[in-house]
Design a protein around this motif. Structure first.
Motif, PDB file in Angstrom:
ATOM      1  N   ASP A  47       0.822  -1.210   0.000  1.00  0.00           N
ATOM      2  CA  ASP A  47       0.000   0.000   0.000  1.00  0.00           C
ATOM      3  C   ASP A  47       0.857   1.261   0.000  1.00  0.00           C
ATOM      4  O   ASP A  47       0.490   2.269  -0.600  1.00  0.00           O
ATOM      5  N   GLU A  69       0.710   3.966  -3.147  1.00  0.00           N
ATOM      6  CA  GLU A  69       0.005   5.210  -2.843  1.00  0.00           C
ATOM      7  C   GLU A  69       0.028   6.246  -3.972  1.00  0.00           C
ATOM      8  O   GLU A  69      -1.021   6.802  -4.314  1.00  0.00           O
ATOM      9  N   PRO A  70       1.174   6.504  -4.605  1.00  0.00           N
ATOM     10  CA  PRO A  70       1.151   7.496  -5.696  1.00  0.00           C
ATOM     11  C   PRO A  70       0.223   7.073  -6.824  1.00  0.00           C
ATOM     12  O   PRO A  70      -0.417   7.912  -7.447  1.00  0.00           O
ATOM     13  N   ILE A  77      -2.513   5.245  -6.491  1.00  0.00           N
ATOM     14  CA  ILE A  77      -3.898   5.398  -6.031  1.00  0.00           C
ATOM     15  C   ILE A  77      -4.318   6.858  -6.061  1.00  0.00           C
ATOM     16  O   ILE A  77      -5.381   7.205  -6.582  1.00  0.00           O
ATOM     17  N   THR A  78      -3.465   7.728  -5.526  1.00  0.00           N
ATOM     18  CA  THR A  78      -3.873   9.130  -5.451  1.00  0.00           C
ATOM     19  C   THR A  78      -3.970   9.747  -6.841  1.00  0.00           C
ATOM     20  O   THR A  78      -4.743  10.662  -7.046  1.00  0.00           O
ATOM     21  N   LEU A  99      -5.425  -4.262  -9.422  1.00  0.00           N
ATOM     22  CA  LEU A  99      -4.578  -5.318  -9.965  1.00  0.00           C
ATOM     23  C   LEU A  99      -3.371  -4.728 -10.698  1.00  0.00           C
ATOM     24  O   LEU A  99      -2.248  -5.191 -10.548  1.00  0.00           O
ATOM     25  N   LEU A 118      -0.881  -3.574  -8.143  1.00  0.00           N
ATOM     26  CA  LEU A 118      -0.086  -4.651  -7.576  1.00  0.00           C
ATOM     27  C   LEU A 118       1.026  -5.044  -8.544  1.00  0.00           C
ATOM     28  O   LEU A 118       2.184  -5.203  -8.166  1.00  0.00           O
ATOM     29  N   GLU A 119       0.657  -5.129  -9.795  1.00  0.00           N
ATOM     30  CA  GLU A 119       1.639  -5.519 -10.803  1.00  0.00           C
ATOM     31  C   GLU A 119       2.793  -4.520 -10.850  1.00  0.00           C
ATOM     32  O   GLU A 119       3.959  -4.889 -10.851  1.00  0.00           O
ATOM     33  N   LEU A 170       4.995  -4.715  -7.734  1.00  0.00           N
ATOM     34  CA  LEU A 170       5.928  -5.847  -7.772  1.00  0.00           C
ATOM     35  C   LEU A 170       7.111  -5.526  -8.673  1.00  0.00           C
ATOM     36  O   LEU A 170       8.266  -5.797  -8.338  1.00  0.00           O
ATOM     37  N   GLU A 189       7.536 -10.658  -4.426  1.00  0.00           N
ATOM     38  CA  GLU A 189       6.370 -11.267  -3.783  1.00  0.00           C
ATOM     39  C   GLU A 189       6.590 -11.456  -2.287  1.00  0.00           C
ATOM     40  O   GLU A 189       5.642 -11.464  -1.512  1.00  0.00           O
ATOM     41  N   VAL A 191       5.930  -7.623  -0.557  1.00  0.00           N
ATOM     42  CA  VAL A 191       4.757  -6.747  -0.668  1.00  0.00           C
ATOM     43  C   VAL A 191       3.879  -6.760   0.568  1.00  0.00           C
ATOM     44  O   VAL A 191       3.471  -5.719   1.050  1.00  0.00           O
ATOM     45  N   TYR A 192       3.599  -7.963   1.087  1.00  0.00           N
ATOM     46  CA  TYR A 192       2.720  -7.980   2.253  1.00  0.00           C
ATOM     47  C   TYR A 192       3.496  -8.159   3.535  1.00  0.00           C
ATOM     48  O   TYR A 192       3.465  -9.190   4.183  1.00  0.00           O
ATOM     49  N   MET A 228      -1.950 -10.138 -15.038  1.00  0.00           N
ATOM     50  CA  MET A 228      -1.093 -10.916 -14.160  1.00  0.00           C
ATOM     51  C   MET A 228      -1.692 -12.306 -13.964  1.00  0.00           C
ATOM     52  O   MET A 228      -2.880 -12.494 -14.035  1.00  0.00           O
ATOM     53  N   SER A 240       3.440  12.092  -2.617  1.00  0.00           N
ATOM     54  CA  SER A 240       2.750  11.114  -3.476  1.00  0.00           C
ATOM     55  C   SER A 240       1.458  11.676  -4.044  1.00  0.00           C
ATOM     56  O   SER A 240       0.804  11.009  -4.837  1.00  0.00           O
TER      57      SER A 240
END
Lengths: 317, 339, 323, 309
Positions: free
Chosen positions: B119, B123-124, B126-127, B134, B137-138, B141, B153, B156-157, D1, D202
């Protein structure tokens, strides 16, 4: 006779996840008036050794094996009362975070006088104050700032005040733990020069702990390079840094940018240091080592002599 | 600076100043005025790594914050690719920040402890509403791989406290480059890290410049790091830019007394004989006679009382592309500057 | 420093002014006729007319407000309906009693709580610490009036060691031969139970605050340095850790004063201790609005002023603060 | 993906949050205070739930209106009345159960309201700064120094008898400043932290920064303070009821104590005096212990006291 001898020292911390062996099988000795630099990355156990030399390990830490002998006295087994007399009187310490090492609600003069009077109970206030004034002159602090509170000092001044405090009782050994880390280059340079000068003036033995190899190389006669709780290479400064034998030392030196000499490409060390909880069978550096062989993972490496006074903990050197 | 790269200016600071008012009091009005930056002129060239070197409190961080517009300059003008961005607001500011990103000094503080790595890095995206979760996330990664956290992988979490300092700083870099900015401000990204980690960070930054074509402003207190990483260097002292030029030139032939003092003070790592000692720093500060004079007057061993204390020094072209702010220097011969 | 004190006092005045204004507005908003609430129905018509004029109840509302402010600033809060006396007179008599009980209780519990908290922190995890922490937790969370009733039941009723209520015994105070010390001893004798109640409730919070503040302090580098200097544990605790740990404690004492006052009022009520807290409770139950208003204002003033004292003390203890 | 990778990553994400929860829960339950507090609270919760049962068995057991016709004054424990009856023959045990319900109602709702208010005010003041900050904090300072119990008393003097919801509202309105000061301090320190700057760079909006970055970091603290606010709300309501200004339509523990005190039975009827007092004290203690155990979960410094270097 050596001023300080550390033999096969092992120190462990009791943590929620089991015993963390922060220091394992460390040997070194220090002659009076010499300085030894302990270098390594954070978490390698160098600060722990410093604390053990003062008998100041945190409650969950203890010496699991080996011994520390200072001036013929084994301090690793001294009872607390005896140890208290050794502290500051024979071993003083310059702390990592000098900014926070002074008590904010007490005047500087009072804090230094306290150090003196604790060990010289017969010294009256006037005599102690006189001594503090002498120390202020020695480290180049203005006398009119004698009775200030710590927050009125700049970072460099605080560090000087701590150095003055360390010298107050003419100790034989001073442990300097990252004494200049929070300071700017120019102030750092001044303080290092003063430290060197005071050391030779009073013939003090110094254990200088730092992560910055360029500083240690500048200040110390001898160097011990630490990795993951072990000493991996030791010897005279020139030898250790310019004729490095251990792959870790070599990597450390080549990952450090310098001002002088040709501009070479830095070689970063890949990976991360190992987790020190539990036992590690073989060499601790083997996961990150270019010389890694099958036997490295299984057998503890042995100490080898590679030059006069120059030793290395590696089977392939 | 390689010959093939054209000297195209991307970012320009013109006469930029920034003041801070110390906290005042209702009855007495505002407090003292502190000058963090004083009439700074700088220009960054497309695709270079520019090092801004100075001690703590010299204003170098303020300069970085002005460029990413975390702060607004009190005077002067900042332009990016010719467009004035000094006082951008709202949507335009947001668009600007898609091109300009920053990496902060302390990796332990620059990641929100309650937010996962995925996350934070996303963030950049998303904003700026770039793609769906998806896609995010790609890209996350991919950019973590670029920043040297592979296999991504595995990272990330996780929460920041599960990573080492070096890994966190790489996450911070990943977040800064996920939008592929044209300008990256790196504010002492290695000063909190161990030497082996900082070499890794240097490598990644070089990769960002070489592969993504980003221009980088590298803020540091270490002359050695600046020498290693940068094409050009600017030296800043108490809010005043005092010397600027190609990195090797500034370090091997420093002209301003303060630059010389900095080089004197930097540990040489056993090769002290190779570098001359300049000795331009006074042992104790001398009292200032007026505020108009040279900023370095109080600590300068070479200063001439009348000249340096009274008037602000001029810029001199001391060598090709190298300029210094000092009364005691002279312009190099014109022939030299043209070559 | 003097400037700071003056500034804080000015703030107190502003807050009091705000409270007065809010009370005035609420009083007008409240159901019921203001005159009947302020004026004793048993007064003679002349007397009540005089009072109405003095309070300005026959004036337009804005003028009433001004008169109200003027009266309050000069301490004219009207006549108590229950006592039929000027309110100021009633509460001025009670104020010393409250201050005697409350100050003694706060000082005593602070002294004991802080010194024990110091010890508990120093022996963290050991039996001493555990015992002290548990005792503090339990007494601190006891419901105060209940504790008071229990103490009365056990020590006054069952064992008959102490008087059940009151502050003085008539036979002592009406006895012309009784000297000052006899009278003082009598008051002290009556004070034991209320004091014990307040002490038990409050020392725990001081202990817990001091303990956690000490534990924070013990992590500081200057404690490590003090240890490295070879100081004895006792000196480290008393000369280095405690002076720093004091600071947050002082702040928290200031913040908890208002809460302690609640307990003070409850204690006074249970033990019939003739203080302002009890007077306020009594006035509310008797619908004696003038008395209630005045006691409330007086209590607020005392709390506000104590907070100023606490702030000044803090500034005195911490050299980093210079006003 | 690739779909499978996504699946794996989603699983990882779930595992991460589960792990974090379990970690906190373990630390919490490792603490004896947390365990004791939790079990006491479960007991009081059961009491509150059970409070609906006695009146269903027999209207005689209704805590407020039920009167045992055979009893004219307070009697001690018996088969019919496990804890005895009060002065007019009402069952003390069912009153005690009803009291648990009121305590939870008052404590949790007042605490919730004051914490929500305090958090909102604190975050606004801390984030906005300048004039808003000064104004809100002056207001908080003013309310904070007022003794809440006496303020509510004063309101009772003005407006007469207060209903239980009025009391809850008043407690909430006068107990937020402490929370807001803490939250403001936390917000101010968070605002200084570079990750907020990083979010701004950001392109995050103010709302996003507040809700995504500041809120998750202050909520645990707000939750912690809620436990302390619960105790203070219960104590204030009980004190008010004890002094005779509670809601006359509800049976609270404070009210029970008032009855035993005012009717003069306290010297004869320990079976009546002890239970409500013990209940108030224990429920306060259990929330307090809960809070302290939670404090330990929130404060990572207490957890790992190892520093190797």
């Amino acid at each position: 006779m050596a001023l300080l001898t550390v033999e096969n020292l092992g120190i462990g911390y009791q943590t929620a996840k089991g015993l963390l062996k922060a220091v394992d099988g460390v040997n070194f000795s220090l002659e009076p008036g010499r300085s030894l630099g302990l270098v390594g990355e954070s978490g390698c156990g160098k600060t722990t050794i410093g604390m053990a030399l003062m008998g100041l390990l945190p409650p969950n830490g203890r010496i699991t094996e080996g011994r520390i002998v200072l001036d013929g006295v084994e301090i690793s087994t001294l009872p607390e009362d005896e140890l208290r007399k050794v502290r500051w009187n024979e071993v003083a310490m310059i702390f990592q975070a000098a900014m926070n090492a002074l008590n904010p609600v007490k005047r500087i003069s009072a804090q230094i006088m306290e150090a003196i009077q604790t060990h010289r109970p017969d010294m009256d206030d006037d005599a102690a104050l006189l001594r503090v004034e002498g120390l202020f002159n020695l480290v180049g602090l203005p006398l009119e700032r004698l009775h200030d509170f710590p927050h009125q000092y700049s970072g460099g001044m605080k560090q000087r005040a701590i150095i003055a405090m360390a010298l107050a009782l003419n100790p034989k050994l001073v442990i300097a733990d990252e004494p200049t880390t929070a300071l700017d280059v120019i102030v750092q340079d001044q303080i290092l020069k003063e430290t060197k000068q005071l050391q030779s003036q009073f013939n003090i033995g110094i254990i200088f702990i730092s992560h910055d190899i360029s500083i240690v190389a500048d200040v110390c006669h001898d160097i011990g390079v630490m990795y993951a709780g072990q000493l991996v290479e030791s010897g005279p400064a020139e030898e250790v840094f310019f004729n490095s034998q251990h792959p870790y030392t070599q990597a450390l030196v080549s990952s450090f940018p310098t001002l002088a000499g040709p501009k070479t490409k830095l070689a970063p060390i890949p990976g991360e240091p190992p987790n020190l909880t539990g036992t590690i069978p073989g060499c601790r550096f083997c996961d990150r080592c270019p010389k890694d062989t099958a036997s490295c993972k299984l057998d503890h490496p042995k100490w080898q002599q590679v030059g006069p006074g120059h030793h290395v903990l590696c089977d392939h050197c | 600076m390689s010959e093939s790269r054209e000297h195209k200016t991307i970012l320009q600071l013109e006469q930029v100043s920034r003041f801070y008012r110390t906290r005042g009091n209702v009855f007495r009005g505002g407090g003292r005025l502190v000058v963090a930056l004083n009439k700074i002129n700088l220009s960054l060239r497309q695709g270079e790594i520019f090092g801004l070197v100075g001690e703590s409190g010299s204003g170098k961080t303020t300069c970085g914050r002005l460029i990413v517009r975390l702060e607004e300059p009190d005077e002067g003008r900042i332009t990016l690719g010719g467009e004035d961005i000094t006082h951008l607001k709202g949507k335009k500011l947001k668009d600007y920040r898609r091109q300009v990103q920053m990496v902060f000094q302390d990796p332990y503080q620059s990641l929100n402890p309650q937010v996962t790595i995925a996350d934070s890095v996303a963030e950049p995206l998303i904003t700026n509403k770039l793609g769906d979760p998806l896609d995010h996330l790609e890209r996350v990664l991919k950019v973590l791989d670029t920043a040297g956290l592979s296999p991504s992988e595995d990272y990330v979490y996780r929460f920041p406290h599960q990573l080492s300092g070096g890994q966190r700083q790489r996450v911070a870099i990943a977040r800064a480059i996920v939008l592929e900015p044209s300008l990256l401000v790196a504010d002492e990204p290695t000063s909190m890290l161990d030497a082996s980690y900082s070499a890794q960070i240097f490598e990644i930054l070089q990769g960002v410049r070489d592969n993504m074509g980003a221009t980088i402003m590298f803020i540091t207190h270490s002359m050695a790091s600046a020498r290693y990483l940068c094409d050009r260097i600017g030296v800043i002292y108490r809010g005043h830019l005092v010397e600027q030029g190609p990195a090797e030139q500034v370090i091997n032939a420093p002209q301003h007394p303060y630059t010389k003092a900095l080089i004197d003070a930097t540990p040489k790592f056993g090769r002290s004989s190779e570098v001359p000692t300049y000795g331009t720093l006074l042992a104790a500060e001398r009292p200032a006679t007026s505020s108009a004079g040279c900023p370095f007057f109080r600590r300068c061993a070479l200063a001439e009382r009348l000249l340096c204390a009274g008037t602000y020094p001029p810029w001199h072209d001391v060598a090709p592309e190298q300029v210094a702010l000092c009364h005691l220097l002279q312009d190099a011969a014109p022939a030299a500057s043209s070559g | 420093m003097r400037k700071y004190v003056l500034k804080r006092l000015a703030q107190v005045m502003v807050i009091l002014f705000c409270i007065l204004t809010i009370l005035f507005v609420l009083f007008r908003l409240a159901p019921g006729d203001p005159v009947t609430r302020m004026v004793d129905p048993e007064m003679t018509p002349e007397e009540s007319q005089h009072l109405i004029e003095q309070l300005g109840l026959d004036q337009p509302i804005w003028k009433q407000y001004l008169i109200y402010l003027k009266n309050c600033s000069t301490g004219e809060f009207g006549y108590s309906i229950h006592y039929g006396e000027p309110v100021a007179k009633v509460i001025w008599e009670k104020l010393p009693n409250t201050i005697l009980l409350f100050t003694t209780a706060v000082l005593l519990s602070a002294m004991v709580g802080i010194s024990w908290g110091k010890i508990a922190a120093w022996r963290k995890g050991k039996a001493t610490d555990l015992g002290m922490t548990i005792a503090a937790l339990v007494t601190h969370t006891l419901f105060l009036p209940w504790l008071a009733l229990l103490l009365v039941w056990i020590f006054a009723y069952q064992l008959d060691w102490f008087p059940i209520t009151g502050m003085v015994s008539d036979e002592v105070w009406l006895d012309p031969d009784a000297g000052f010390f006899t009278k003082a001893a009598d008051v002290l004798y009556h004070m034991v139970l209320p004091l014990t109640t307040l002490f038990l409730i409050h020392f725990g919070s001081y202990l817990l605050v001091m303990r956690s503040s000490m534990l924070d302090t013990l992590k500081e580098d200057y404690i490590l340095l003090a240890r490295a200097k070879g100081l004895t544990e006792r000196d480290i605790r008393n000369k280095h850790a405690a002076p720093n740990a004091w600071l947050p404690v002082v702040t928290s004492v200031g913040l908890s004063l208002a809460f302690s006052i609640n307990g003070g009022a409850l204690t006074e009520t249970v033990f019939s201790w003739p203080g302002i807290g009890r007077e306020l409770v009594f006035a509310v139950s008797q619908n004696d609005y003038p008395l209630a208003q005045a006691s409330f204002m007086l209590i607020s003033t005392v709390v506000l002023l104590s907070n100023v004292v606490v702030d000044v003390l803090y500034a005195y203890l911490d050299p980093r603060i210079r006003y | 993906m690739e779909n499978k990778t996504v699946q794996i990553l989603k699983a990882k994400r779930r595992a991460l949050w589960r792990q974090r929860f379990m970690e906190n829960w373990r630390v919490f339950m490792r603490n004896p205070l947390g365990r004791i507090g939790m079990s006491l609270l479960v007991m009081f919760g059961l009491m509150a739930v059970c409070s609906y049962i006695p009146p269903m068995i027999d209207p005689m057991y209704h805590p407020m209106t039920g009167v045992d016709p055979k009893v004219v004054s307070s009697v001690g424990p018996s088969w019919q009345h496990w804890l005895g009856t009060d002065f007019m023959g009402r069952d003390i045990f069912s009153q005690l159960l009803a009291g648990a319900r009121v305590a939870f109602l008052v404590g949790v709702s007042a605490a919730f309201m004051s914490v929500v208010l305090g958090t909102a005010v604190g975050m606004t003041a801390g984030y906005m700064g300048r004039f808003t900050d000064t104004a809100l904090m002056r207001l908080a300072d003013m309310i904070m120094v007022l003794p809440t119990l006496l303020v509510v008393l004063m309101l009772a003097a003005l407006f007469g008898q207060l209903s239980i919801w009025m009391i809850v509202l008043m407690i909430a309105l006068f107990r937020w400043p402490g929370v807001s000061r803490i939250i403001r301090a936390q917000t101010l320190s968070l605002k200084q932290r570079p990750f907020i700057d990083a979010a701004r760079v950001s392109g995050a909006s103010h709302l996003r920064i507040i809700f995504r970055h500041i809120m998750p970091n202050v909520l645990p603290l707000a939750f912690l303070y809620m436990t302390f606010r619960v105790t203070s709300a219960i104590v204030i309501e009980a004190g008010l009821a004890f002094l005779g200004f509670g809601d006359p339509g509800t049976v609270s523990w404070g009210m029970m104590l008032q009855w035993v005190w005012k009717t003069g039975y306290m010297f004869q009827a320990p079976y009546w005096l002890l239970p409500p007092g013990i209940c108030i004290s224990l429920i306060t203690l259990s929330f307090y212990m809960l809070g302290r155990a939670m404090d330990e979960v929130l404060d990572p410094r207490l957890r790992d006291e190892t520093q190797a270097g």
